[in-house]
Design a protein around this motif. Structure first.
Motif, mmCIF file in Angstrom:
data_model
loop_
_atom_site.group_PDB
_atom_site.id
_atom_site.type_symbol
_atom_site.label_atom_id
_atom_site.label_comp_id
_atom_site.label_asym_id
_atom_site.label_seq_id
_atom_site.Cartn_x
_atom_site.Cartn_y
_atom_site.Cartn_z
ATOM 1 N N GLU A 41 51.233 45.631 42.648
ATOM 2 C CA GLU A 41 49.995 46.215 42.149
ATOM 3 C C GLU A 41 50.329 47.361 41.199
ATOM 4 O O GLU A 41 51.386 47.992 41.308
ATOM 5 C CB GLU A 41 49.129 46.712 43.299
ATOM 6 C CG GLU A 41 48.576 45.590 44.167
ATOM 7 C CD GLU A 41 47.628 46.071 45.251
ATOM 8 O OE1 GLU A 41 46.884 45.252 45.792
ATOM 9 O OE2 GLU A 41 47.650 47.296 45.554
ATOM 10 N N PRO A 79 38.421 42.434 44.287
ATOM 11 C CA PRO A 79 39.106 42.743 43.023
ATOM 12 C C PRO A 79 40.507 42.164 43.031
ATOM 13 O O PRO A 79 40.963 41.590 44.029
ATOM 14 C CB PRO A 79 39.146 44.274 43.036
ATOM 15 C CG PRO A 79 39.227 44.618 44.493
ATOM 16 C CD PRO A 79 38.392 43.583 45.204
ATOM 17 N N ASN A 80 41.208 42.304 41.921
ATOM 18 C CA ASN A 80 42.607 41.899 41.869
ATOM 19 C C ASN A 80 43.394 42.722 42.876
ATOM 20 O O ASN A 80 43.469 43.944 42.767
ATOM 21 C CB ASN A 80 43.182 42.130 40.469
ATOM 22 C CG ASN A 80 42.589 41.194 39.433
ATOM 23 O OD1 ASN A 80 41.721 40.386 39.737
ATOM 24 N ND2 ASN A 80 43.065 41.303 38.215
ATOM 25 N N SER A 81 43.958 42.060 43.871
ATOM 26 C CA SER A 81 44.639 42.777 44.948
ATOM 27 C C SER A 81 45.538 41.827 45.716
ATOM 28 O O SER A 81 45.411 40.595 45.635
ATOM 29 C CB SER A 81 43.616 43.393 45.916
ATOM 30 O OG SER A 81 42.837 42.370 46.528
ATOM 31 N N TRP A 103 32.589 39.612 40.573
ATOM 32 C CA TRP A 103 32.138 40.837 41.234
ATOM 33 C C TRP A 103 31.225 41.692 40.365
ATOM 34 O O TRP A 103 30.838 42.794 40.738
ATOM 35 C CB TRP A 103 33.299 41.669 41.770
ATOM 36 C CG TRP A 103 34.560 41.702 40.995
ATOM 37 C CD1 TRP A 103 35.700 40.985 41.265
ATOM 38 C CD2 TRP A 103 34.867 42.503 39.848
ATOM 39 N NE1 TRP A 103 36.690 41.290 40.353
ATOM 40 C CE2 TRP A 103 36.199 42.222 39.475
ATOM 41 C CE3 TRP A 103 34.153 43.445 39.103
ATOM 42 C CZ2 TRP A 103 36.821 42.829 38.388
ATOM 43 C CZ3 TRP A 103 34.767 44.050 38.016
ATOM 44 C CH2 TRP A 103 36.079 43.737 37.674
ATOM 45 N N ASP A 125 35.282 42.791 49.585
ATOM 46 C CA ASP A 125 35.982 44.066 49.514
ATOM 47 C C ASP A 125 35.001 45.219 49.632
ATOM 48 O O ASP A 125 33.846 45.129 49.176
ATOM 49 C CB ASP A 125 36.744 44.152 48.190
ATOM 50 C CG ASP A 125 37.651 45.362 48.123
ATOM 51 O OD1 ASP A 125 37.178 46.430 47.676
ATOM 52 O OD2 ASP A 125 38.825 45.253 48.520
ATOM 53 N N ARG A 127 34.695 47.782 47.948
ATOM 54 C CA ARG A 127 34.186 48.239 46.658
ATOM 55 C C ARG A 127 32.840 47.599 46.321
ATOM 56 O O ARG A 127 32.030 48.166 45.605
ATOM 57 C CB ARG A 127 35.203 47.903 45.563
ATOM 58 C CG ARG A 127 34.866 48.509 44.210
ATOM 59 C CD ARG A 127 35.879 48.121 43.166
ATOM 60 N NE ARG A 127 37.243 48.434 43.569
ATOM 61 C CZ ARG A 127 38.318 48.133 42.842
ATOM 62 N NH1 ARG A 127 38.176 47.513 41.688
ATOM 63 N NH2 ARG A 127 39.517 48.453 43.272
ATOM 64 N N PRO A 231 40.100 39.695 35.638
ATOM 65 C CA PRO A 231 39.688 39.392 37.016
ATOM 66 C C PRO A 231 40.110 38.001 37.475
ATOM 67 O O PRO A 231 40.017 37.024 36.720
ATOM 68 C CB PRO A 231 38.157 39.519 36.960
ATOM 69 C CG PRO A 231 37.889 40.396 35.785
ATOM 70 C CD PRO A 231 38.953 40.062 34.787
ATOM 71 N N LEU A 253 49.820 42.896 39.128
ATOM 72 C CA LEU A 253 48.353 42.859 39.129
ATOM 73 C C LEU A 253 47.772 44.174 38.627
ATOM 74 O O LEU A 253 48.074 45.242 39.157
ATOM 75 C CB LEU A 253 47.821 42.620 40.546
ATOM 76 C CG LEU A 253 47.848 41.219 41.129
ATOM 77 C CD1 LEU A 253 47.206 41.239 42.519
ATOM 78 C CD2 LEU A 253 47.121 40.212 40.236
ATOM 79 N N ASP A 255 44.333 46.244 38.401
ATOM 80 C CA ASP A 255 42.983 46.275 38.958
ATOM 81 C C ASP A 255 41.971 46.547 37.846
ATOM 82 O O ASP A 255 40.933 45.910 37.757
ATOM 83 C CB ASP A 255 42.907 47.358 40.037
ATOM 84 C CG ASP A 255 41.531 47.445 40.681
ATOM 85 O OD1 ASP A 255 40.787 46.467 40.624
ATOM 86 O OD2 ASP A 255 41.217 48.514 41.236
ATOM 87 N N LYS A 256 42.282 47.491 36.986
ATOM 88 C CA LYS A 256 41.438 47.806 35.835
ATOM 89 C C LYS A 256 42.324 47.813 34.599
ATOM 90 O O LYS A 256 43.293 48.568 34.523
ATOM 91 C CB LYS A 256 40.750 49.166 36.009
ATOM 92 C CG LYS A 256 39.898 49.583 34.816
ATOM 93 C CD LYS A 256 39.197 50.905 35.073
ATOM 94 C CE LYS A 256 38.452 51.406 33.854
ATOM 95 N NZ LYS A 256 37.444 50.464 33.342
ATOM 96 N N TRP A 257 41.976 46.966 33.620
ATOM 97 C CA TRP A 257 42.808 46.849 32.431
ATOM 98 C C TRP A 257 42.516 47.972 31.448
ATOM 99 O O TRP A 257 41.357 48.244 31.106
ATOM 100 C CB TRP A 257 42.555 45.514 31.741
ATOM 101 C CG TRP A 257 43.495 45.245 30.598
ATOM 102 C CD1 TRP A 257 44.714 44.647 30.679
ATOM 103 C CD2 TRP A 257 43.308 45.588 29.217
ATOM 104 N NE1 TRP A 257 45.297 44.584 29.430
ATOM 105 C CE2 TRP A 257 44.450 45.153 28.512
ATOM 106 C CE3 TRP A 257 42.284 46.218 28.507
ATOM 107 C CZ2 TRP A 257 44.604 45.313 27.141
ATOM 108 C CZ3 TRP A 257 42.427 46.390 27.137
ATOM 109 C CH2 TRP A 257 43.572 45.948 26.462
#
Length: 534
Positions: A41, A79-81, A103, A125, A127, A231, A253, A255-257
């Motif tokens: 991550e 999310p990406n995880s 999401w 998740d 979030r 995503p 991975l 999570d936020k690009w």
């Protein structure tokens, strides 16, 4: 004489030091090299193949204990995880379908996916707790079958899904390969789940189509490192991550690009390949030269891009910066596609490439007859050995096919060298920042407002995102046009639609142009907006 059936080469994947055999799939690699890094991550947390497989086995046993059988479905809102992938691989090894929910959707929209997919387990998740609780409630989901990554009110903690192995064998019972069930919106406005028949294949071997999909991009070697910046609920994004892992490649991975963070991670982890969309190229190119120069991207071998047309000047600038590592493809959730390398594109600018070895490409007229080279018509594909259907929509499936060929609604032509050039989209789909948006759903929701008598939604030019969503409406009698009214209509709409589907602006006309049969002449509305951009 028929051609021999292709098989995965014997040297694919990683070498098992115990047996001298090359192995593929997360589960076999976990046995052969449990300490091999699988997922990293962006924040630094990572798991090995052994840890990833152990978690997947535990969740798989738990899903079996809940009574899920081959062909059942679960919905995953995450999310990406690492947890996303642990749950995904749990479902994959016991023959389940996994429907990863977008999401950005609202609670009612996720509830529709829960109901339409026939899912009996929902994993969300923390979030997205607010959306998840609304979705579970509207779908009437049993709280005992709702699991939370983190904390979601009324959901059980995900670790409670884990069931320890009984004895020394860690594998769950009745193992067979499952499949993703991704939702792609249709012209009726409701998302459609693309559901392929399960093959009955073993989960312990990468499939032939997946291997050759990567081999077509020359990214099949296990020493590749993939970075994921989009995503995982997107078809291509999920495919690239999971095939990378099944071939023994490490996956980074995000999570936020963000553009600089991607450069940092490429440098830090020696990333060799990725899947991207043109909007990300534009954002990278906006970085100051001194920021770009801080990071070493020489490890890059192949950057695959698709999902939306890439402006020629953007692609040329990226080729100038990163070299001829950009490979473009044209494909969809439904299957099949074309590819063009950076070197080829420089010779055939604007093309999306030639068909894959596993794909037949034809240009047909509206009667289903094949058209000659250079003539514009409907683009049809066939992915050899695979046929899809839209879940619970036989009519849409039938309309998509001509024999064994299917269309994604595009028109184009093939040149004398077999390269496909796209001219337009036959349907009215909007592509904004690489995301497909379908107007019918938005139009339907807009006309629920008492002030909206009729509505038309379409894409208009946007310098960064390619297109933005535009709404043109006809007001009901007694409602004069005003900025306050437009704001109220959008506010009302925001409770029912995901943010990325929302119109960025509303124009008002006296009457929308419709034919006598009621068909909306949307082109009449769209053309002036596009003419200004030429």
């Amino acid at each position: 004489m028929s051609a021999p059936t292709p098989s995965v080469p014997a040297d694919a994947g990683i070498l098992d030091p115990r047996t001298g055999e090359h192995v593929t799939s997360v589960y076999r690699i976990a046995e052969a090299d449990p300490d091999r890094i699988a997922v990293i991550e962006a924040g630094g947390r990572q798991v090995t193949f052994g840890q990833l497989a152990d978690a997947a086995h535990g969740y798989a046993r738990g899903l079996r204990e809940l009574g899920l059988e081959t062909g059942d479905c679960i919905v995953l809102l995450a999310p990406n995880s690492i947890e996303f992938l642990e749950v995904y691989y749990a479902a994959m090894e016991i023959g389940l379908y996994v429907a990863p929910a977008n999401w950005h959707l609202t609670g009612p929209e996720v509830a529709y996916i829960l109901e339409n997919s026939g899912s009996t387990v929902f994993i969300a998740d923390t979030r997205f707790a607010d959306v998840a609780t609304v979705a579970a409630g509207e779908a009437g989901f049993d709280p005992a079958r709702c699991y939370a990554i983190g904390e979601v009110p009324g959901f059980r903690p995900l670790p409670e899904l884990t069931v320890p192995a009984a004895g020394e064998d860690p594998l769950p019972s009745s193992r067979t390969l499952g499949g993703p069930m991704l939702y792609t919106s249709g012209t009726t406005g409701r998302p459609k789940g693309v559901r392929r028949p399960l093959t009955g294949a073993s989960p312990d071997q990468v499939t032939v189509p997946n291997y050759y999909f990567f081999a077509g991009f020359d990214i099949q070697a296990p020493d590749n490192v993939h970075i994921c910046g989009s995503p995982l609920y997107h078809t291509a994004v999920l495919n690239f991550v999971t095939i990378s892992l099944n071939l023994g490649q490490a996956v980074v991975l995000m999570d936020k690009w963000t553009p600089e963070e991607m450069l940092r991670l490429i440098d830090a982890h020696g990333v060799t390949q990725s899947h991207m969309v043109p909007t990300q190229f534009s954002r990278l190119l906006e970085l100051p030269e001194d920021v770009r120069a801080k990071y070493d991207v020489s490890s890059l071998r192949t950057i695959v891009h698709g999902a939306a047309p890439c402006p020629k000047h953007v692609k040329q600038a990226m080729l100038d910066w990163w070299g001829p590592v950009l490979t473009e493809y044209y494909a969809g959730t439904e299957g099949g596609g074309c590819t063009i390398t950076g070197e080829e594109w420089l010779r055939k600018p604007g093309s999306v490439g030639r068909p894959w070895k596993t794909t037949t490409l034809k240009i047909l007229d509206d009667d289903g007859n094949e058209l000659p080279t250079g003539e514009i018509g409907n683009v049809y594909l066939q992915m050899h050995g695979s046929k899809f259907e839209y879940h619970q929509d036989k009519e849409k499936t039938a309309k998509t096919y001509v024999g064994e060929l299917f269309t994604m609604g595009d028109i184009g032509y093939v040149d004398e060298d077999g390269y496909l050039f796209l001219c337009d989209r036959k349907n009215d789909m909007i592509i904004s920042g690489g995301v497909n948006i379908y107007p019918a759903e938005i139009e339907s929701e807009m006309t629920r407002h008492e002030a909206v008598r009729d509505a038309a939604v379409f894409g208009i030019p946007h310098k960064d995102w390619g297109e933005e969503v535009k709404a043109v409406i006809e007001l009901a009698e007694g409602y004069p046009e005003s900025d306050e009214l437009k704001a109220h209509i959008l506010e009302d709409l925001s409770g029912r639609l995901a943010k990325f589907k929302m119109p960025r602006s509303i124009d008002v006309v006296d009457e929308l142009p419709r034919q006598a049969n009621g068909k909306l002449m949307k082109r009449t509305l769209k053309d002036p907006y596009w003419a200004d951009a030429k």
